[in-house]
Design an enzyme around this catalytic site. Structure first.
Site, mmCIF file in Angstrom:
data_model
loop_
_atom_site.group_PDB
_atom_site.id
_atom_site.type_symbol
_atom_site.label_atom_id
_atom_site.label_comp_id
_atom_site.label_asym_id
_atom_site.label_seq_id
_atom_site.Cartn_x
_atom_site.Cartn_y
_atom_site.Cartn_z
ATOM 1 C CG ASP A 176 -12.972 -8.867 2.212
ATOM 2 O OD1 ASP A 176 -12.798 -7.964 1.384
ATOM 3 O OD2 ASP A 176 -12.681 -8.739 3.421
ATOM 4 C CG HIS B 226 -10.098 -5.721 0.882
ATOM 5 N ND1 HIS B 226 -10.373 -6.785 1.704
ATOM 6 C CD2 HIS B 226 -8.775 -5.476 1.008
ATOM 7 C CE1 HIS B 226 -9.262 -7.157 2.325
ATOM 8 N NE2 HIS B 226 -8.279 -6.392 1.922
ATOM 9 C CD GLU C 224 -2.805 -1.340 2.402
ATOM 10 O OE1 GLU C 224 -2.804 -0.451 3.252
ATOM 11 O OE2 GLU C 224 -3.515 -2.364 2.498
ATOM 12 C CG ASN D 88 -0.808 -7.083 -1.201
ATOM 13 O OD1 ASN D 88 -1.436 -7.693 -2.061
ATOM 14 N ND2 ASN D 88 -1.269 -6.915 0.035
ATOM 15 C CD GLU E 130 -4.810 -7.761 1.995
ATOM 16 O OE1 GLU E 130 -5.691 -7.004 2.450
ATOM 17 O OE2 GLU E 130 -3.600 -7.517 2.079
#
Ligand code: G3I
Length: 305
Positions: free
Chosen positions: A237, A206, A127, A170, A235
């Protein structure tokens, strides 16, 4: 095959989940993990504040619990994460430039050496770019004191520490083609052109109603793969429920399978019960560990049943 991990393996991929060490003792949690997944990412246990809360004093205990659990069952481990502005102990931000540089390189070297040969991919830098249209770097102690070169330096240090690990950049909100993903793309292209060691890009993925699966998701994964790096969904979701959520999950899995260098998918948790989205239901198993429609959609997309 009849599980996520085994079905993904038949497609040459892994299917993983984020894991929290303090839930491993809960039998339903461990059973679901052990049955369905063949890769794990420690959700918080490998972050800087968990491992080196005090300068030079390293605590590996809870992350070791996860690594040992995975290794004894033949699961892969993703390392998350070495250099990140968040979950960073305050002492790091107080260092002057030269000291910060040595603390960053020492942290990378110590942590990667501890698990050398046991981690299939490391999120070396997490990030580092801002949201929005600027494509600029995010302010952090690393960015502000070491400048743009901190990412490259972190990757070179990481390669030396564990040459067998895949080294990943990432980030989130980079899942479709946009200003932020363009900025990451430009960095990766530059790294490949100059021989800076980078092996993969992680797309956190996400998603929610304000930020759904982008229509150019697959095209975006493919353009990064075409630079000569692997891509991983790290990650995943997706907020929601029922058929809509299931369809979105299916789309993500199909996009990964359509990109030959998309080597695996990790969902950000085993069960809705422990999702970081406190009131949400973004995962594949509900709070009682029952399989949701989203689970069936993923299994079907992977070719399982
Ligand atoms: O462990 C401490 C505990 O000692 C303390 O007493 C308690 C009081 O707040 O907090 C506990 O720490 C919490 C930690 O999770 C472990 O449970 C933190 O408050 C909480 O903020 C932290 O949240 C994590 C979050 O990252 C922090 O940024 C989530 O679990 C984790 O799922 C989330 O994961 C991130 C990825 O690393 C990077 N990408 C985004 C993703 C979702 O935010």
């Amino acid at each position: 095959a009849s599980t996520l991990g085994a079905s993904a393996a038949e497609k040459g991929r892994y299917f993983g989940t984020a894991v929290a060490a303090n839930h491993l003792g809960e039998s339903a949690y461990a059973n679901t993990l052990n049955t369905e997944f063949n890769s794990v990412t420690p959700e918080n246990e490998m972050k800087w504040d968990a491992i080196e809360r005090t300068r030079g004093s390293f605590s590996y205990g809870s992350a070791d619990q996860i690594v040992n659990h995975a290794q004894s069952r033949g699961m892969k481990v993703r390392g998350h994460t070495l250099v990140w502005h968040s979950q960073l102990p305050s002492w790091v931000g107080s260092l002057a430039t030269a000291d910060l540089r040595s603390a960053m390189n020492n942290h990378i070297t110590q942590v990667m050496t501890h698990w050398k040969g046991k981690i299939h991919s490391w999120d070396v830098v997490n990030e580092a770019f801002q949201d929005g249209s600027s494509g600029a770097r995010r302010s952090s102690p690393f960015q502000d004191k070491l400048g743009n070169g901190f990412i490259e330096e972190a990757f070179r240090t990481a390669r030396a520490a564990d040459p067998a690990a895949k080294l990943c950049y990432n980030d989130y909100n980079t899942d479709g083609v946009n200003a932020k993903s363009n900025a990451v793309y430009t960095m990766v292209r530059d790294f490949k052109a100059r021989g800076v060691p980078i092996d993969c890009v992680g797309f956190q993925s996400h998603f929610n109603s304000a930020s759904p699966v982008p229509s150019d998701y697959q095209a975006n994964l493919q353009r990064f793969a075409d630079l000569g790096v692997d891509v991983q969904i790290t990650e995943l979701d997706i907020e929601g429920s029922g058929t809509a959520q299931a369809n979105s999950y299916g789309n993500v899995v199909r996009a990964c399978l359509a990109v030959s260098r998309c080597t695996g998918i990790t969902v950000w948790g085993v069960t809705d019960k422990y999702s970081w989205r406190a009131s949400g239901t973004p995962l594949l198993f509900d709070g009682n560990y029952a399989k949701k429609p989203a689970y069936t959609a993923v299994l079907t997309a992977l070719g399982g049943s």
